[in-house]
Design a protein around this motif. Structure first.
Motif, mmCIF file in Angstrom:
data_model
loop_
_atom_site.group_PDB
_atom_site.id
_atom_site.type_symbol
_atom_site.label_atom_id
_atom_site.label_comp_id
_atom_site.label_asym_id
_atom_site.label_seq_id
_atom_site.Cartn_x
_atom_site.Cartn_y
_atom_site.Cartn_z
ATOM 1 N N PRO A 157 0.823 -1.209 0.000
ATOM 2 C CA PRO A 157 0.000 0.000 0.000
ATOM 3 C C PRO A 157 0.858 1.260 0.000
ATOM 4 O O PRO A 157 1.960 1.283 0.557
ATOM 5 C CB PRO A 157 -0.792 -0.110 1.310
ATOM 6 N N ILE A 158 0.345 2.316 -0.621
ATOM 7 C CA ILE A 158 0.974 3.635 -0.514
ATOM 8 C C ILE A 158 0.582 4.271 0.813
ATOM 9 O O ILE A 158 1.413 4.796 1.546
ATOM 10 C CB ILE A 158 0.541 4.532 -1.691
ATOM 11 N N THR A 159 -0.721 4.249 1.091
ATOM 12 C CA THR A 159 -1.264 4.681 2.373
ATOM 13 C C THR A 159 -2.300 3.630 2.770
ATOM 14 O O THR A 159 -2.513 2.657 2.050
ATOM 15 C CB THR A 159 -1.944 6.064 2.273
ATOM 16 N N SER A 160 -2.986 3.853 3.857
ATOM 17 C CA SER A 160 -4.001 2.890 4.290
ATOM 18 C C SER A 160 -5.184 2.813 3.333
ATOM 19 O O SER A 160 -5.939 1.840 3.353
ATOM 20 C CB SER A 160 -4.508 3.245 5.688
ATOM 21 N N ASN A 161 -5.312 3.832 2.458
ATOM 22 C CA ASN A 161 -6.460 3.829 1.546
ATOM 23 C C ASN A 161 -6.089 4.082 0.089
ATOM 24 O O ASN A 161 -6.959 4.348 -0.737
ATOM 25 C CB ASN A 161 -7.514 4.861 1.994
ATOM 26 N N ILE A 162 -4.804 4.005 -0.264
ATOM 27 C CA ILE A 162 -4.375 4.169 -1.660
ATOM 28 C C ILE A 162 -3.426 3.042 -2.032
ATOM 29 O O ILE A 162 -2.467 2.757 -1.312
ATOM 30 C CB ILE A 162 -3.665 5.513 -1.900
#
Length: 329
Positions: free
Chosen positions: A280-285
């Motif tokens: 993951p890049i972030t928790s949502n991306i």
């Protein structure tokens, strides 16, 4: 998670294929999809392709057939990539009085990018027209209850305006022609959603990328909360020269950047030529483009009911290794 018809229990999102037809078959096999009547499908899951099926790779025509058959049979969905958009624009003649022979100039640079697609479809004119018509029918983005899919960047203001006129997320002929004119809403929409955020290199500087192109812009993150330097926002395989990376962002730079916060729905993108092990890049991306056509990885994410992106749900084929194994090398 099921779709509106209650048919699918999960989705498998697949990044940029770029003509890697054999790698795509290997990945679909690994995900549990099998051929029935020549079309890959799964009894409980559906693929969502993130665009960029065409260009660069050795089996573009084969990849197109795999994806087209899956989408038209309902085994998959797809969003448009910038390479599908570029190919469509390259092949679409400008309207009388527009001053354009084609919506995308037939320059040496543009031809070079599209060369493999043009060559591999040259002896199949009927198929080429079929695929071009299919590109015209591709949605630019998809949105579900708990996740979103777009090729490069989710820009809510542009999407809100686009959706007022095109609620099915598919543009028409008028939009396509207007998108060739820099400065129009249509041009901005396609540039941002399909190519992402980018900043101009300062002081007229030019970079030469690994693939030999001169670039005056660099691709940027749209999830950095409080960036200060150019190096804080660069998001591409080619690093910025050190003297540029250390420069402070200007007020205009801040105006050109976006911010997709952690409170937003999960977002799946391709486009950015990542390297290394998928994560993951972030928790949502999550970006699912891991440079398959450059002997990187063709990557999928197995999405079920989770609300944040899980590191253990990426699935991939190592293109160099798995193709060598398949060919017995």
């Amino acid at each position: 998670m099921t779709d509106v018809n209650g048919k699918f229990k999960g989705y498998d999102l697949i990044g940029d294929v770029h003509g890697c037809g054999l790698s795509l078959e290997l990945l679909l096999d690994k995900l549990g999809y099998s051929k029935k009547d020549g079309i890959y499908s799964h009894p409980e899951r559906q693929v969502i392709f993130l665009g960029d099926i065409v260009d660069r790779g050795p089996r573009i025509r084969e990849a197109l057939h795999i994806v087209y058959d899956m989408v038209t049979s309902g085994a998959a969905q797809i969003v448009m990539g910038n390479h599908e958009f570029n190919f469509l624009s390259y092949c679409t003649e400008g309207k009388e009085g527009s001053g354009l022979s084609y919506l995308r100039e037939h320059s040496p640079r543009h031809h070079r990018i599209l060369a493999e697609t043009l060559e591999q479809l040259a002896n199949y004119p009927d198929e080429r027209e079929m695929f071009l018509q299919w590109f015209r029918e591709m949605p630019v983005y998809l949105e579900f209850d708990n996740f979103r899919v777009v090729h490069a960047c989710w820009h809510q203001k542009l999407i809100d305006r686009f959706e007022l006129e095109y609620p099915n997320h598919i543009f028409d002929d008028r939009f396509l022609h207007r998108s060739s004119k820099r400065g129009t809403f249509e041009w901005a929409c396609m540039d941002r959603l399909l190519r992402g955020t980018h900043l101009r290199l300062p002081d007229g500087e030019v970079m030469v990328s690994k693939d030999g192109y001169e670039r005056r812009f660099f691709r940027t993150k749209f999830w950095s909360e409080e960036p200060e330097l150019y190096g804080d926002v660069v998001f591409q395989p080619d690093p910025l020269p050190e003297h540029i990376a250390r420069l402070k962002l200007t007020e205009q730079d801040y105006n050109d950047l976006l911010y997709y916060g952690p409170e937003e729905k999960m977002l799946f993108i391709g486009h950015y030529w990542r390297e290394g092990e998928p994560a993951p890049i972030t928790s949502n991306i999550a970006c699912l483009d891991y440079s398959a056509v450059k002997y990187g990885k063709l990557v999928a994410y197995r999405l079920d009911d989770e609300q944040t992106i899980q590191p253990d749900k990426f699935v991939w084929v190592d293109v160099q290794k798995e193709i060598a194994d398949e060919l017995g090398l």
